[in-house]
Design an enzyme around this catalytic site. Structure first.
Site, mmCIF file in Angstrom:
data_model
loop_
_atom_site.group_PDB
_atom_site.id
_atom_site.type_symbol
_atom_site.label_atom_id
_atom_site.label_comp_id
_atom_site.label_asym_id
_atom_site.label_seq_id
_atom_site.Cartn_x
_atom_site.Cartn_y
_atom_site.Cartn_z
ATOM 1 N N ARG A 53 -7.019 -1.336 7.973
ATOM 2 C CA ARG A 53 -7.668 -0.024 7.841
ATOM 3 C C ARG A 53 -8.923 -0.051 8.685
ATOM 4 O O ARG A 53 -9.774 -0.938 8.512
ATOM 5 C CB ARG A 53 -8.048 0.298 6.398
ATOM 6 C CG ARG A 53 -9.084 1.426 6.350
ATOM 7 C CD ARG A 53 -9.358 1.994 5.012
ATOM 8 N NE ARG A 53 -8.207 2.730 4.534
ATOM 9 C CZ ARG A 53 -8.257 3.635 3.559
ATOM 10 N NH1 ARG A 53 -9.411 3.915 2.990
ATOM 11 N NH2 ARG A 53 -7.182 4.252 3.159
ATOM 12 N N GLN B 226 0.268 6.954 3.575
ATOM 13 C CA GLN B 226 -0.039 8.055 2.652
ATOM 14 C C GLN B 226 1.107 9.081 2.643
ATOM 15 O O GLN B 226 1.460 9.628 1.593
ATOM 16 C CB GLN B 226 -1.356 8.740 3.074
ATOM 17 C CG GLN B 226 -1.729 9.943 2.225
ATOM 18 C CD GLN B 226 -2.155 9.580 0.808
ATOM 19 O OE1 GLN B 226 -2.981 8.695 0.622
ATOM 20 N NE2 GLN B 226 -1.601 10.263 -0.192
ATOM 21 N N HIS C 279 -2.523 8.159 9.159
ATOM 22 C CA HIS C 279 -2.507 7.515 7.836
ATOM 23 C C HIS C 279 -1.054 7.524 7.326
ATOM 24 O O HIS C 279 -0.725 8.217 6.359
ATOM 25 C CB HIS C 279 -3.441 8.274 6.884
ATOM 26 C CG HIS C 279 -3.778 7.541 5.623
ATOM 27 N ND1 HIS C 279 -3.448 6.211 5.403
ATOM 28 C CD2 HIS C 279 -4.417 7.946 4.490
ATOM 29 C CE1 HIS C 279 -3.874 5.850 4.205
ATOM 30 N NE2 HIS C 279 -4.457 6.883 3.636
ATOM 31 N N ASP D 134 -7.577 17.802 2.080
ATOM 32 C CA ASP D 134 -8.227 16.494 2.255
ATOM 33 C C ASP D 134 -9.715 16.771 2.429
ATOM 34 O O ASP D 134 -10.121 17.929 2.638
ATOM 35 C CB ASP D 134 -7.619 15.818 3.508
ATOM 36 C CG ASP D 134 -8.187 14.444 3.806
ATOM 37 O OD1 ASP D 134 -8.822 13.837 2.910
ATOM 38 O OD2 ASP D 134 -8.015 13.961 4.947
ATOM 39 N N ARG E 181 1.347 5.641 -3.983
ATOM 40 C CA ARG E 181 0.870 4.806 -2.863
ATOM 41 C C ARG E 181 1.366 3.377 -3.047
ATOM 42 O O ARG E 181 1.775 2.718 -2.094
ATOM 43 C CB ARG E 181 -0.669 4.776 -2.791
ATOM 44 C CG ARG E 181 -1.366 6.089 -2.533
ATOM 45 C CD ARG E 181 -1.035 6.711 -1.184
ATOM 46 N NE ARG E 181 -1.141 5.778 -0.058
ATOM 47 C CZ ARG E 181 -2.292 5.297 0.450
ATOM 48 N NH1 ARG E 181 -3.448 5.693 -0.030
ATOM 49 N NH2 ARG E 181 -2.300 4.459 1.472
ATOM 50 N N CYS F 37 -4.689 13.674 -0.897
ATOM 51 C CA CYS F 37 -4.549 12.223 -0.700
ATOM 52 C C CYS F 37 -5.615 11.454 -1.481
ATOM 53 O O CYS F 37 -5.419 10.273 -1.764
ATOM 54 C CB CYS F 37 -4.624 11.884 0.780
ATOM 55 S SG CYS F 37 -6.098 12.519 1.592
HETATM 56 N N1 NVA Z 1 -9.229 11.973 6.153
HETATM 57 C C1 NVA Z 1 -9.707 11.045 5.152
HETATM 58 C C2 NVA Z 1 -8.563 10.421 4.438
HETATM 59 C C3 NVA Z 1 -8.927 9.523 3.292
HETATM 60 C C4 NVA Z 1 -7.738 8.902 2.635
HETATM 61 C C5 NVA Z 1 -10.565 9.991 5.807
HETATM 62 O O1 NVA Z 1 -10.186 9.485 6.875
HETATM 63 O O2 NVA Z 1 -11.631 9.678 5.269
HETATM 64 N N1 CP Z 2 -5.741 8.043 -0.047
HETATM 65 C C1 CP Z 2 -6.355 6.911 0.324
HETATM 66 O O1 CP Z 2 -6.051 6.319 1.357
HETATM 67 O O2 CP Z 2 -7.303 6.479 -0.542
HETATM 68 P P1 CP Z 2 -8.321 5.262 -0.308
HETATM 69 O O3 CP Z 2 -9.238 5.685 0.800
HETATM 70 O O4 CP Z 2 -9.010 5.090 -1.619
HETATM 71 O O5 CP Z 2 -7.514 4.045 0.083
#
Ligand code: NVA
Ligand code: CP
Length: 311
Positions: free
Chosen positions: A106, A136, A133, A228, A297, A269
């Site tokens: 990540r 997800q 992502h 989101d 998830r 998400c």
């Molecule tokens: N668009 C958000 C998704 C979090 C799961 C981010 O990148 O922070």
């Molecule tokens: N939806 C998601 O990816 O959550 P986190 O950022 O908590 O992993």
């Protein structure tokens, strides 16, 4: 479906049959876990979990899924390793590939998750980048399947930052599986035209449509409204600008009513900033399905690891 040895970097790399196969495998693993049955397909496997950005769901899902299948997860946070700072991504990849059997990443750059896959020689799974992502989406689709019994032909509307990792990945996933997909966002936050055209190609094959619009009437007929955060991780400095742009696109009772259906569900998400992208009322009304989505998830990430690395 044989995905052994494959990485999971973007849904673009997977056929509709492969994506559906992963969702079916996840449903099967979920049913088994509910009966108290876990597996041993990752026995003896060591899994690196690299996190440049924070995470609740993705970290927990990878950790639990790995342990459920008999593997050993090792968390490597941004201050724990040298990745991209004191050591090149290529060199870190070659070291981790000698020790670990699989790597979750990540972080910020999609380019880095791709380099990890190229240089480590082991399966690498994208746990979120600025661009995509993909794990997800598997959880979102498993949830839709649980709710509607089918995916093809549904209409999903993503409301909010139409050029973020979630909008991009939903556009790829929906167009591959024949789900009608709409992005409802101000023009300033519309998706990259090249990606949209690529997805239009998938949608033409699957028999679905892609609409990008700033007209809130576009939610009419939606089976699912998805939103989101307005500011993704790493974009915190843009908060004031985003709130001004996106305020008219909050998912509230009025927007939900515009679907004209009483069967529409709300998905997110998570994490959610209630009062911004969604009201407390809408969020709480659909909380059961949103937390099914969060739980999914784990089952879907388990399916990805079992399919690409499991015995
Ligand atoms: N668009 C958000 C998704 C979090 C799961 C981010 O990148 O922070
Ligand atoms: N939806 C998601 O990816 O959550 P986190 O950022 O908590 O992993």
């Amino acid at each position: 479906m044989n995905l052994k040895g494959r990485s999971f970097l973007t849904l673009k790399d997977f056929t509709p049959e492969e994506i559906l196969g992963l969702i079916d495998l996840a449903a099967d693993l979920k049913a088994k876990k509910k009966k108290g049955i876990t597996g041993s397909s990752l026995k003896g496997k060591n899994i690196a979990l690299i996190f440049e950005k924070p995470s609740t769901r993705t970290r927990s899902a990878f950790t639990i899924a790995c342990v459920d299948e008999g593997g050993h997860p090792e968390y490597l946070g941004r201050d724990d390793i040298q990745l991209g700072h004191k050591e090149s991504v290529e060199d870190t990849a070659r070291v981790l590939g000698r020790m670990f059997d699989g790597i979750e990443f990540r972080g910020f750059k999609q380019e880095n998750v791709e380099k990890l896959a190229k240089y480590s020689g082991v399966p690498v799974w994208n746990g979120l980048t600025d661009t995509y992502h993909p794990t997800q989406i598997l959880a979102d689709f498993l949830t839709l399947q649980e709710q509607f019994g089918t995916l093809k032909g549904l209409k999903l509307v993503f409301v909010g930052d139409g050029r973020n990792n979630m909008a991009n990945s939903l556009m790829i996933g929906c167009s591959k599986l024949g789900i009608h997909f709409t992005i409802l966002a101000p023009k300033e936050l519309w998706p990259d035209e090249t990606l949209k055209q690529e997805c239009e190609g998938y949608a033409a094959e699957a028999g679905s449509t892609i609409v990008v619009t700033d007209d809130t009437d576009a939610v009419s007929g939606a089976d699912a409204i998805y939103t989101d955060v307005w500011c993704s991780m790493g974009e915190e400095a843009l908060a004031a600008e985003r709130i001004a742009l996106l305020r008219p696109y909050q998912v509230n009772d009025e927007l939900m009513a515009k679907t004209g259906k009483d069967t529409t569900i709300f998905l997110h998400c998570l994490p959610a900033v209630k009062g911004n992208e969604v009201t407390e009322e809408v969020f709480e009304r659909y909380a059961d399905v949103v937390f099914d989505e969060a739980e999914n998830r784990m089952h879907t990430i388990k399916a990805v690891m079992v399919a690409t690395l499991g015995d």
